[in-house]
Scaffold this motif. Structure first.
Motif, PDB file in Angstrom:
ATOM      1  N   LEU A 171       0.835  -1.190   0.000  1.00 56.98           N
ATOM      2  CA  LEU A 171       0.000   0.000   0.000  1.00 56.98           C
ATOM      3  C   LEU A 171       0.868   1.238   0.000  1.00 56.98           C
ATOM      4  CD1 LEU A 171      -1.668  -2.296   1.576  1.00 56.98           C
ATOM      5  CD2 LEU A 171      -3.010  -0.407   2.399  1.00 56.98           C
ATOM      6  N   GLU A 172       0.473   2.228  -0.794  1.00 56.86           N
ATOM      7  CA  GLU A 172       1.092   3.545  -0.716  1.00 56.86           C
ATOM      8  C   GLU A 172       0.101   4.447  -0.009  1.00 56.86           C
ATOM      9  OE1 GLU A 172       2.535   5.192  -4.361  1.00 56.86           O
ATOM     10  OE2 GLU A 172       3.987   3.576  -4.620  1.00 56.86           O
ATOM     11  N   LEU A 173       0.621   5.195   0.951  1.00 58.21           N
ATOM     12  CA  LEU A 173      -0.214   6.036   1.793  1.00 58.21           C
ATOM     13  C   LEU A 173       0.277   7.477   1.698  1.00 58.21           C
ATOM     14  CD1 LEU A 173      -2.479   5.863   4.013  1.00 58.21           C
ATOM     15  CD2 LEU A 173      -0.612   5.782   5.661  1.00 58.21           C
ATOM     16  N   LEU A 174      -0.629   8.387   1.379  1.00 50.91           N
ATOM     17  CA  LEU A 174      -0.326   9.808   1.359  1.00 50.91           C
ATOM     18  C   LEU A 174      -0.624  10.364   2.741  1.00 50.91           C
ATOM     19  CD1 LEU A 174       0.392  12.417  -0.176  1.00 50.91           C
ATOM     20  CD2 LEU A 174      -2.046  12.600  -0.757  1.00 50.91           C
ATOM     21  N   LEU A 175       0.415  10.847   3.406  1.00 50.50           N
ATOM     22  CA  LEU A 175       0.266  11.383   4.757  1.00 50.50           C
ATOM     23  C   LEU A 175      -0.211  12.834   4.707  1.00 50.50           C
ATOM     24  CD1 LEU A 175       3.495   9.924   6.381  1.00 50.50           C
ATOM     25  CD2 LEU A 175       1.168   9.040   6.532  1.00 50.50           C
ATOM     26  N   PRO A 176      -0.783  13.327   5.797  1.00 49.55           N
ATOM     27  CA  PRO A 176      -1.284  14.708   5.834  1.00 49.55           C
ATOM     28  C   PRO A 176      -0.214  15.759   5.517  1.00 49.55           C
ATOM     29  CG  PRO A 176      -2.145  13.498   7.705  1.00 49.55           C
ATOM     30  CD  PRO A 176      -1.124  12.604   7.033  1.00 49.55           C
ATOM     31  N   ASP A 177       1.058  15.445   5.762  1.00 47.83           N
ATOM     32  CA  ASP A 177       2.120  16.413   5.490  1.00 47.83           C
ATOM     33  C   ASP A 177       2.672  16.303   4.068  1.00 47.83           C
ATOM     34  OD1 ASP A 177       3.692  14.139   5.575  1.00 47.83           O
ATOM     35  OD2 ASP A 177       4.913  14.786   7.270  1.00 47.83           O
ATOM     36  N   GLY A 178       2.059  15.457   3.238  1.00 47.33           N
ATOM     37  CA  GLY A 178       2.446  15.336   1.836  1.00 47.33           C
ATOM     38  C   GLY A 178       3.417  14.218   1.521  1.00 47.33           C
ATOM     39  N   ARG A 179       3.983  13.580   2.541  1.00 43.95           N
ATOM     40  CA  ARG A 179       4.880  12.454   2.295  1.00 43.95           C
ATOM     41  C   ARG A 179       4.088  11.237   1.849  1.00 43.95           C
ATOM     42  NH1 ARG A 179       7.568  11.085   7.563  1.00 43.95           N
ATOM     43  NH2 ARG A 179       5.812  12.216   8.402  1.00 43.95           N
ATOM     44  N   VAL A 180       4.761  10.374   1.080  1.00 45.86           N
ATOM     45  CA  VAL A 180       4.185   9.091   0.690  1.00 45.86           C
ATOM     46  C   VAL A 180       5.034   8.008   1.337  1.00 45.86           C
ATOM     47  CG1 VAL A 180       3.672   7.537  -1.227  1.00 45.86           C
ATOM     48  CG2 VAL A 180       3.274   9.984  -1.484  1.00 45.86           C
ATOM     49  N   ILE A 181       4.377   7.080   2.044  1.00 48.05           N
ATOM     50  CA  ILE A 181       5.081   5.941   2.633  1.00 48.05           C
ATOM     51  C   ILE A 181       4.506   4.665   2.046  1.00 48.05           C
ATOM     52  CG2 ILE A 181       5.682   7.151   4.762  1.00 48.05           C
ATOM     53  CD1 ILE A 181       3.435   5.568   6.157  1.00 48.05           C
ATOM     54  N   GLU A 182       5.284   3.599   2.114  1.00 48.83           N
ATOM     55  CA  GLU A 182       4.844   2.306   1.614  1.00 48.83           C
ATOM     56  C   GLU A 182       4.756   1.321   2.772  1.00 48.83           C
ATOM     57  OE1 GLU A 182       6.849  -1.054  -1.068  1.00 48.83           O
ATOM     58  OE2 GLU A 182       6.405   0.790  -2.173  1.00 48.83           O
ATOM     59  N   LEU A 183       3.657   0.610   2.819  1.00 53.31           N
ATOM     60  CA  LEU A 183       3.448  -0.401   3.844  1.00 53.31           C
ATOM     61  C   LEU A 183       3.246  -1.733   3.145  1.00 53.31           C
ATOM     62  CD1 LEU A 183       1.489   2.270   4.577  1.00 53.31           C
ATOM     63  CD2 LEU A 183       1.586   1.112   6.754  1.00 53.31           C
ATOM     64  N   GLU A 184       3.752  -2.794   3.755  1.00 49.61           N
ATOM     65  CA  GLU A 184       3.578  -4.126   3.199  1.00 49.61           C
ATOM     66  C   GLU A 184       2.956  -5.023   4.270  1.00 49.61           C
ATOM     67  OE1 GLU A 184       6.783  -7.328   1.904  1.00 49.61           O
ATOM     68  OE2 GLU A 184       6.711  -5.622   0.512  1.00 49.61           O
ATOM     69  N   PHE A 185       1.883  -5.710   3.893  1.00 55.45           N
ATOM     70  CA  PHE A 185       1.154  -6.575   4.811  1.00 55.45           C
ATOM     71  C   PHE A 185       1.137  -7.998   4.288  1.00 55.45           C
ATOM     72  CE2 PHE A 185      -0.509  -2.409   5.685  1.00 55.45           C
ATOM     73  CZ  PHE A 185      -0.749  -2.412   7.049  1.00 55.45           C
ATOM     74  N   ASP A 186       1.285  -8.954   5.189  1.00 56.57           N
ATOM     75  CA  ASP A 186       1.091 -10.359   4.844  1.00 56.57           C
ATOM     76  C   ASP A 186      -0.370 -10.524   4.442  1.00 56.57           C
ATOM     77  OD1 ASP A 186       0.179 -13.157   5.401  1.00 56.57           O
ATOM     78  OD2 ASP A 186       2.274 -13.428   5.996  1.00 56.57           O
ATOM     79  N   ALA A 187      -0.626 -10.989   3.227  1.00 59.82           N
ATOM     80  CA  ALA A 187      -1.994 -11.084   2.719  1.00 59.82           C
ATOM     81  C   ALA A 187      -2.817 -12.126   3.468  1.00 59.82           C
ATOM     82  CB  ALA A 187      -1.981 -11.410   1.218  1.00 59.82           C
ATOM     83  N   ARG A 188      -2.164 -13.113   4.035  1.00 59.82           N
ATOM     84  CA  ARG A 188      -2.880 -14.173   4.748  1.00 59.82           C
ATOM     85  C   ARG A 188      -3.290 -13.742   6.155  1.00 59.82           C
ATOM     86  NH1 ARG A 188      -0.855 -17.952   7.955  1.00 59.82           N
ATOM     87  NH2 ARG A 188       1.268 -17.438   7.342  1.00 59.82           N
ATOM     88  N   THR A 189      -2.376 -13.058   6.860  1.00 61.10           N
ATOM     89  CA  THR A 189      -2.628 -12.735   8.268  1.00 61.10           C
ATOM     90  C   THR A 189      -3.022 -11.281   8.513  1.00 61.10           C
ATOM     91  OG1 THR A 189      -0.340 -12.111   8.722  1.00 61.10           O
ATOM     92  CG2 THR A 189      -0.919 -14.461   8.972  1.00 61.10           C
ATOM     93  N   GLY A 190      -2.700 -10.400   7.547  1.00 62.00           N
ATOM     94  CA  GLY A 190      -2.961  -8.980   7.740  1.00 62.00           C
ATOM     95  C   GLY A 190      -1.897  -8.281   8.571  1.00 62.00           C
ATOM     96  N   GLU A 191      -0.825  -8.988   8.919  1.00 61.56           N
ATOM     97  CA  GLU A 191       0.249  -8.429   9.743  1.00 61.56           C
ATOM     98  C   GLU A 191       1.119  -7.476   8.925  1.00 61.56           C
ATOM     99  OE1 GLU A 191       4.238  -9.975  12.131  1.00 61.56           O
ATOM    100  OE2 GLU A 191       2.873 -11.420  11.256  1.00 61.56           O
ATOM    101  N   LEU A 192       1.441  -6.327   9.511  1.00 60.80           N
ATOM    102  CA  LEU A 192       2.355  -5.379   8.896  1.00 60.80           C
ATOM    103  C   LEU A 192       3.749  -5.981   8.931  1.00 60.80           C
ATOM    104  CD1 LEU A 192       2.918  -2.530   7.726  1.00 60.80           C
ATOM    105  CD2 LEU A 192       3.270  -1.774  10.087  1.00 60.80           C
ATOM    106  N   VAL A 193       4.381  -6.131   7.758  1.00 59.57           N
ATOM    107  CA  VAL A 193       5.702  -6.747   7.711  1.00 59.57           C
ATOM    108  C   VAL A 193       6.791  -5.777   7.267  1.00 59.57           C
ATOM    109  CG1 VAL A 193       4.867  -9.100   7.427  1.00 59.57           C
ATOM    110  CG2 VAL A 193       5.275  -7.704   5.403  1.00 59.57           C
TER     111      VAL A 193
END
Length: 73
Positions: free
Chosen positions: A29-51
């Protein structure tokens, strides 16, 4: 995952991909933060855990919302 990410990080999801990483399915997932930065998050598709979490100044990510912090995750 989408609602949890928007709630916990205070941003807006702008892109979602389902990929295979080292044989495991992950949501990137790419997330646009309120301050304009973009961060990338990766989650295990099976468990939903942030990896994985990538982006600039990540130490400030949980401080963007009033009252946010490690205890509120």
């Amino acid at each position: 995952i989408l609602s949890r990410v928007e709630r916990d990080f205070g941003g807006r999801v702008i892109e979602v991909e389902l990929e295979r990483d080292d044989g495991e399915l992950v949501y990137e997932l790419e997330l646009l933060l309120p301050d304009g930065r973009v961060i990338e998050l990766e989650f295990d598709a099976r468990t939903g855990e942030l990896v994985k979490l990538e982006g600039a100044r990540l130490e400030t990510v949980f401080k963007l919302r009033p009252g946010a912090g490690a205890a509120s995750r």
